[in-house]
Design a protein around this motif. Structure first.
Motif, short mmCIF file in Angstrom:
data_model
loop_
_atom_site.label_atom_id
_atom_site.label_comp_id
_atom_site.label_asym_id
_atom_site.label_seq_id
_atom_site.Cartn_x
_atom_site.Cartn_y
_atom_site.Cartn_z
N ILE A 149 0.76 -1.11 0.05
CA ILE A 149 0.14 0.12 0.08
C ILE A 149 0.96 1.32 -0.02
O ILE A 149 0.51 2.40 -0.73
N ALA A 150 1.94 1.14 0.87
CA ALA A 150 2.98 2.26 0.87
C ALA A 150 3.41 2.57 -0.49
O ALA A 150 3.64 3.63 -0.82
N GLY A 151 3.75 1.40 -1.06
CA GLY A 151 4.45 1.63 -2.55
C GLY A 151 3.49 2.16 -3.43
O GLY A 151 3.77 2.84 -4.42
N LEU A 152 2.11 1.88 -3.47
CA LEU A 152 1.09 2.32 -4.36
C LEU A 152 1.01 4.13 -4.10
O LEU A 152 0.94 4.72 -5.08
N LYS A 153 1.10 4.36 -2.85
CA LYS A 153 1.03 5.83 -2.47
C LYS A 153 2.04 6.50 -2.91
O LYS A 153 2.01 7.84 -3.48
N LYS A 154 3.33 5.96 -3.17
CA LYS A 154 4.53 6.79 -3.88
C LYS A 154 4.36 6.95 -5.28
O LYS A 154 5.18 7.90 -5.62
N ARG A 155 3.54 6.19 -5.83
CA ARG A 155 3.25 6.43 -7.31
C ARG A 155 2.73 7.73 -7.78
O ARG A 155 2.62 8.20 -8.77
N GLN A 156 1.82 8.44 -6.63
CA GLN A 156 1.02 9.36 -6.86
C GLN A 156 1.33 10.90 -6.21
O GLN A 156 2.27 10.81 -5.46
N LEU A 157 0.89 11.91 -6.65
CA LEU A 157 1.12 13.07 -5.94
C LEU A 157 0.46 13.21 -4.42
O LEU A 157 1.02 13.94 -3.70
N GLY A 158 -0.77 12.77 -4.42
CA GLY A 158 -1.56 12.86 -3.24
C GLY A 158 -1.02 11.88 -2.20
O GLY A 158 -0.41 10.83 -2.43
N PRO A 159 -1.15 12.16 -0.90
CA PRO A 159 -0.55 11.42 0.02
C PRO A 159 -1.45 10.10 0.43
O PRO A 159 -1.12 9.04 1.00
#
Length: 257
Positions: A207-217
């Protein structure tokens, strides 16, 4: 009440984004018709919405079967005599590199995600043409404009839906019918959470890796997409035609690595 007395159809409406959209639409005064193959989820949603005073109907519909789809649209027309909004939300995913992907999985994904949009739209459009207006919302994805590992089959279908949307808009603009697409990023539905926890040894790391792909937190919620669908369904988007509306937390916004 941005959808007061509008008859709004949602495929795959029993859970996830479809269910969240059904709730938002009902809150805004819509009469909602959902189609799904998960009868238990549909019944739970109906109970939840009707307790709050919303008007909602459910039907068991296989969007890949023309007879099933046509019966649903006939029933909707018999009940209400019109179709204001169609949200082609039903869809499934597939994970795997192309040369290892089973043909049956490819066929299933393309059937639901592409043929399903075709069959339901084909059945609903004559009503919209006759009444002289309507809004169709097709579920595409931000993956239609970017590469993502092990998602070739899913990406192919969502790219097709986006292209289909643009051509449909050209064909049906003369009838005052708007056709637009939604392009979500990673939406944290129960399905996605379950998939991540089954597929990865450390789901929280995934999940943390998915968050890193985007601009939003944070990852998106079903409600994030539902409110975008509300805009496209409402008269407020009357000048929006043939567009792909991104609801992706900035995945396609050029995040540096």
């Amino acid at each position: 009440m941005r959808l007061q007395d509008k008859v709004c159809l949602i495929t795959g409406g029993g859970k996830g984004i479809g269910a969240a959209t059904a709730e938002v639409f009902c809150q805004e005064g819509a009469i909602v018709e959902i189609a799904d193959v998960d009868d238990a989820a549909s019944l739970e949603l109906i109970n939840k919405i009707t307790e709050k005073g919303g008007e909602i109907y459910t039907s068991h519909v296989n969007v890949t079967d023309a007879d099933s789809v046509n019966k649903w649209i006939d029933d909707v027309n018999s009940r209400h005599g019109k179709i204001d909004v169609l949200f082609n939300n039903a869809g499934i995913s597939a994970v795997g590199v192309l040369h290892e992907l089973d043909e049956s999985l490819w066929d299933a994904v393309t059937s639901v995600n592409i043929k399903g949009v075709y069959l339901v739209s084909k059945a609903a459009l004559p009503t919209m043409i006759k009444q002289g207006y309507g809004s169709i919302i097709n579920m595409s994805s931000c993956i239609a404009e970017m590469g993502l590992e092990k998602r070739a089959a899913y990406a192919a279908t969502k790219g097709a839906v986006l292209s289909m949307t643009k051509s449909m808009q050209v064909d049906y603009a003369p009838y005052n019918i708007r056709v637009n697409a939604l392009m979500p990023g990673t939406i944290f539905t129960p399905f996605v959470e379950d998939y991540l926890r089954r597929s990865y040894d450390d789901a929280d790391k995934a999940i943390a890796g998915l968050k890193k792909r985007q601009l939003g937190p944070e990852l998106g919620t079903p409600e994030d997409v539902a409110y975008a669908a509300l805009y496209l369904a409402s008269d407020e988007s009357g000048y929006v035609m043939g567009s792909g509306l991104k609801v992706d937390g900035g995945v396609t916004g050029g995040k540096p690595y």
